[in-house]
Write an enzyme that holds these catalytic residues in place. Structure first.
Site, mmCIF file in Angstrom:
data_model
loop_
_atom_site.group_PDB
_atom_site.id
_atom_site.type_symbol
_atom_site.label_atom_id
_atom_site.label_comp_id
_atom_site.label_asym_id
_atom_site.label_seq_id
_atom_site.Cartn_x
_atom_site.Cartn_y
_atom_site.Cartn_z
ATOM 1 N N ARG A 157 1.007 -1.097 0.040
ATOM 2 C CA ARG A 157 -0.186 0.043 -0.132
ATOM 3 C C ARG A 157 0.841 1.317 -0.163
ATOM 4 O O ARG A 157 1.972 1.276 0.446
ATOM 5 C CB ARG A 157 -0.915 -0.146 1.355
ATOM 6 C CG ARG A 157 -1.851 -1.163 1.238
ATOM 7 C CD ARG A 157 -2.947 -1.064 2.400
ATOM 8 N NE ARG A 157 -2.121 -1.105 3.647
ATOM 9 C CZ ARG A 157 -2.597 -0.501 4.666
ATOM 10 N NH1 ARG A 157 -3.718 0.172 4.603
ATOM 11 N NH2 ARG A 157 -2.089 -0.510 5.867
ATOM 12 N N LYS A 200 4.085 -11.487 9.804
ATOM 13 C CA LYS A 200 3.353 -11.054 8.615
ATOM 14 C C LYS A 200 3.697 -12.289 7.625
ATOM 15 O O LYS A 200 4.964 -12.532 7.097
ATOM 16 C CB LYS A 200 3.725 -9.722 7.864
ATOM 17 C CG LYS A 200 2.695 -9.264 6.826
ATOM 18 C CD LYS A 200 2.771 -8.030 6.157
ATOM 19 C CE LYS A 200 2.649 -6.793 6.725
ATOM 20 N NZ LYS A 200 2.654 -5.845 5.758
ATOM 21 N N ARG A 240 -1.330 -1.111 14.585
ATOM 22 C CA ARG A 240 -0.189 -1.550 15.702
ATOM 23 C C ARG A 240 -0.852 -1.980 16.905
ATOM 24 O O ARG A 240 -1.693 -1.194 17.555
ATOM 25 C CB ARG A 240 0.864 -0.729 15.702
ATOM 26 C CG ARG A 240 1.564 -0.217 14.620
ATOM 27 C CD ARG A 240 2.677 -1.458 14.284
ATOM 28 N NE ARG A 240 3.340 -0.704 13.131
ATOM 29 C CZ ARG A 240 2.814 -1.188 11.936
ATOM 30 N NH1 ARG A 240 1.848 -1.558 11.676
ATOM 31 N NH2 ARG A 240 3.629 -0.704 10.781
HETATM 32 P P1 ATP Z 1 2.124 -2.472 8.271
HETATM 33 O O1 ATP Z 1 2.025 -4.108 7.907
HETATM 34 O O2 ATP Z 1 3.461 -2.039 8.526
HETATM 35 O O3 ATP Z 1 0.964 -2.206 8.748
HETATM 36 P P2 ATP Z 1 0.868 -1.915 5.609
HETATM 37 O O4 ATP Z 1 -0.064 -3.290 5.789
HETATM 38 O O5 ATP Z 1 0.527 -0.531 5.414
HETATM 39 O O6 ATP Z 1 2.274 -2.139 6.736
HETATM 40 P P3 ATP Z 1 1.680 -3.182 3.233
HETATM 41 O O7 ATP Z 1 1.694 -2.079 2.223
HETATM 42 O O8 ATP Z 1 0.591 -4.080 3.068
HETATM 43 O O9 ATP Z 1 1.839 -2.608 4.574
HETATM 44 O O10 ATP Z 1 2.782 -4.036 2.780
HETATM 45 C C1 ATP Z 1 4.354 -3.310 2.728
HETATM 46 C C2 ATP Z 1 5.162 -3.374 4.037
HETATM 47 O O11 ATP Z 1 5.268 -4.976 4.540
HETATM 48 C C3 ATP Z 1 6.440 -3.031 3.789
HETATM 49 O O12 ATP Z 1 6.727 -1.810 4.163
HETATM 50 C C4 ATP Z 1 7.219 -4.093 4.871
HETATM 51 O O13 ATP Z 1 7.386 -3.676 5.933
HETATM 52 C C5 ATP Z 1 6.351 -5.209 4.805
HETATM 53 N N1 ATP Z 1 6.899 -6.379 3.881
HETATM 54 C C6 ATP Z 1 7.388 -6.148 2.627
HETATM 55 N N2 ATP Z 1 7.569 -7.586 2.028
HETATM 56 C C7 ATP Z 1 7.280 -8.266 2.929
HETATM 57 C C8 ATP Z 1 7.194 -9.858 2.886
HETATM 58 N N3 ATP Z 1 7.560 -10.626 1.721
HETATM 59 N N4 ATP Z 1 6.757 -10.234 4.130
HETATM 60 C C9 ATP Z 1 6.241 -9.795 4.951
HETATM 61 N N5 ATP Z 1 6.275 -8.432 5.198
HETATM 62 C C10 ATP Z 1 6.485 -7.558 3.928
#
Ligand code: ATP
Length: 258
Positions: free
Chosen positions: A59, A123, A256
């Site tokens: 995102r 994640k 968070r």
């Molecule tokens: P957050 O999980 O911090 O709330 P978000 O849901 O806003 O973030 P997304 O846009 O869904 O974030 O995913 C991008 C973020 O996920 C990246 O900024 C990184 O921190 C994390 N990320 C990137 N690649 C991976 C992966 N392969 N596995 C797990 N986490 C990842």
């Protein structure tokens, strides 16, 4: 075994005719490729799988880390009837992915609003739904799942991530692709008839932060802290602050534990 249209179609059985699967050796982002194919008229059920994604997106333009053989990176185009409300679609997709992960032996996963798949608090996968410009009832559903943690993943991201396989486990990624597509088919059909309301009980059963103290972080405003009361039937996050429940619809927010 590398991703293969024939292997996935074989495992899909009769449902294979609902999908049109294309495996690319490399692309910038499967969502970007599929968005342009969707604009050119690609049918519902078109799937783009990339062995290698050079500019995987999360995102707000954030990066999604992946490496060939370690990561499942794919996008599915779904065209809904004009009266389908898209609210809650990315949450519904999370339920389908969680069901598929259970079926392939990846265990119980939990969902974090709006778009993360968690295992043991870390994640395991992410979802990025984008609406096709000019076709408001068509959505490109991008999914990234860690089969193993990608080699080039930075340490800070690694610390909060997990994968389906332990270091030496062997798993055929085609089994995971087929399971996810089958579960998505069921979930998207249910979404098409009943909207997110039909899927919400299942989402709540997977919710990682039910009744937990959380903070919501936004680029545009100060953090909000409260008790997470799950989601409404439109997919809005319900945050209880001083005894009042607020509905949060914007996806431009990160949740968070407080
Ligand atoms: P957050 O999980 O911090 O709330 P978000 O849901 O806003 O973030 P997304 O846009 O869904 O974030 O995913 C991008 C973020 O996920 C990246 O900024 C990184 O921190 C994390 N990320 C990137 N690649 C991976 C992966 N392969 N596995 C797990 N986490 C990842």
């Amino acid at each position: 075994m590398p991703a293969s249209t024939a292997a996935i179609s074989d495992k899909l059985g009769i449902a294979a005719r609902r999908f049109d699967i294309d495996v690319l050796a490399s692309c910038d982002s499967t969502n970007a490729v599929l968005l342009s194919r969707a604009e050119a008229g690609a049918p519902s059920g078109t799937v783009i799988i990339a062995e290698e994604q050079t500019a995987g997106r999360g995102r707000r333009g954030r990066q999604w880390f992946a490496s060939p053989g370690d990561s499942l990176t794919f996008s599915l185009l779904w065209r809904f009837a004009p009266d389908t409300a898209p609210a809650g679609l990315s949450l519904a997709v999370g339920v389908g992915v969680a069901n598929a992960l259970l079926k392939v032996g990846a265990g119980n996963t939990a969902l974090k609003w709006p778009n993360d798949i968690l295992k043991d608090g870390r994640k395991l996968g992410g979802i990025l739904v984008e609406l096709v410009p000019g076709a408001p009832h068509a959505a490109v559903i991008g999914i990234g799942i860690n089969l193993r943690l990608p080699a080039g993943m930075p340490e800070d991201v690694r610390a909060t991530s997990t994968a389906i396989c332990a270091a030496n486990d062997v798993m055929d990624q085609n089994d995971v692709y087929a399971a996810v597509l089958l579960e998505l088919l069921a979930t998207l059909e249910s979404f098409a008839t009943g909207g997110f309301a039909a899927i919400r009980p299942e989402w709540m059963a997977h919710h990682a932060f039910q009744d937990a103290a959380i903070s919501l972080l936004s680029d545009f405003s100060a953090p909000r802290t409260g008790i997470c009361r799950g989601v409404g039937s439109d997919g809005a996050l319900l945050l209880e602050v001083d005894g009042r429940v607020e509905r949060i619809l914007s996806g431009e927010i990160s949740l968070r534990p407080a």
